[in-house]
Design an enzyme around this catalytic site. Structure first.
Site, PDB file in Angstrom:
ATOM      1  N   ARG A  67       1.043  -1.122   0.059  1.00  0.00           N
ATOM      2  CA  ARG A  67      -0.135   0.104   0.151  1.00  0.00           C
ATOM      3  C   ARG A  67       0.832   1.110   0.146  1.00  0.00           C
ATOM      4  NH1 ARG A  67      -4.671   2.291   3.556  1.00  0.00           N
ATOM      5  NH2 ARG A  67      -4.939   4.310   2.842  1.00  0.00           N
ATOM      6  N   ARG A 111      -5.884   2.153  -3.537  1.00  0.00           N
ATOM      7  CA  ARG A 111      -5.180   1.505  -2.542  1.00  0.00           C
ATOM      8  C   ARG A 111      -4.934  -0.193  -2.720  1.00  0.00           C
ATOM      9  NH1 ARG A 111      -9.148   3.716   1.625  1.00  0.00           N
ATOM     10  NH2 ARG A 111      -9.728   4.800  -0.094  1.00  0.00           N
ATOM     11  N   ASP A 146      -6.555  -1.803   2.353  1.00  0.00           N
ATOM     12  CA  ASP A 146      -6.770  -0.744   3.551  1.00  0.00           C
ATOM     13  C   ASP A 146      -7.741  -1.608   4.712  1.00  0.00           C
ATOM     14  OD1 ASP A 146      -7.179   1.797   4.804  1.00  0.00           O
ATOM     15  OD2 ASP A 146      -9.593   1.575   4.286  1.00  0.00           O
ATOM     16  N   ASP A 150      -9.210  -1.056   8.440  1.00  0.00           N
ATOM     17  CA  ASP A 150      -9.620  -0.157   9.271  1.00  0.00           C
ATOM     18  C   ASP A 150     -10.114  -1.058  10.451  1.00  0.00           C
ATOM     19  OD1 ASP A 150      -9.117   2.267   8.183  1.00  0.00           O
ATOM     20  OD2 ASP A 150     -11.176   2.260   7.101  1.00  0.00           O
TER      21      ASP A 150
END
Length: 166
Positions: free
Chosen positions: A85, A94, A97, A99
């Site tokens: 990334r 990207r 990712d 989260d």
């Protein structure tokens, strides 16, 4: 999950082999302190924020871990880096990712990490999979079940088989 923390993560990819990036990122997480409890299917979703980019593959994962919140954040960033990334454009394209959406019932707001994730209630690519996995959790958090703009590409049962085979 006694003595383990209950965590919910969102994974997304829109560059290269999106499915391989999700699988590789999840494999990294599972090799570095997370135990898979459940996962959503893989959804194809429209980009949010910066819209001049390809669609994403997204999924949500529920896991158990001994890691502290900032340690978990570090492992998530390592998983992103392992998938190469690059952070060039906010909300831009990207390879991966990751989260942290929820960590137990912890509420925290630091420069490094805010929990629960501050924008998860606005994102169909999080709410759709979360609602499919645990509609009661959305109700508990007072969040809507949004599905506009997302399309299921791979059912959760197939994702679990894919993970078991890696």
């Amino acid at each position: 999950m006694a003595d383990k923390h209950d965590v919910w993560l969102s994974l997304g990819s829109n560059i290269g082999d999106r499915l391989a990036a999700l699988a590789g990122g999840l494999r990294y997480l599972l090799d570095h302190g997370l135990e898979l409890v459940d996962c959503s299917g893989v959804y194809e979703t429209e980009p949010v924020g910066y819209e001049e980019q390809p669609d994403f593959y997204n999924m949500v994962v529920r896991a158990a871990t001994d890691l502290a919140p900032l340690e978990l954040l570090g492992i998530c960033r390592e998983a992103e880096e392992e998938q190469r990334r690059e952070r060039t454009i906010r909300w831009g394209p990207r390879t991966l990712d990751v989260d942290i959406l929820l960590y137990d019932d912890l509420v925290m707001d630091t420069q490094e990490l805010t929990l629960p994730h501050p924008r998860m209630g606005e994102r169909a690519f999080v709410l759709g999979p979360l609602g499919d996995m645990d509609p009661g959790l959305l109700n508990k958090l007072g969040l809507p079940h949004l599905i506009k703009g997302i399309v299921l590409q791979i059912p959760a049962a197939d994702v679990r088989m894919m993970i078991a085979g890696t």
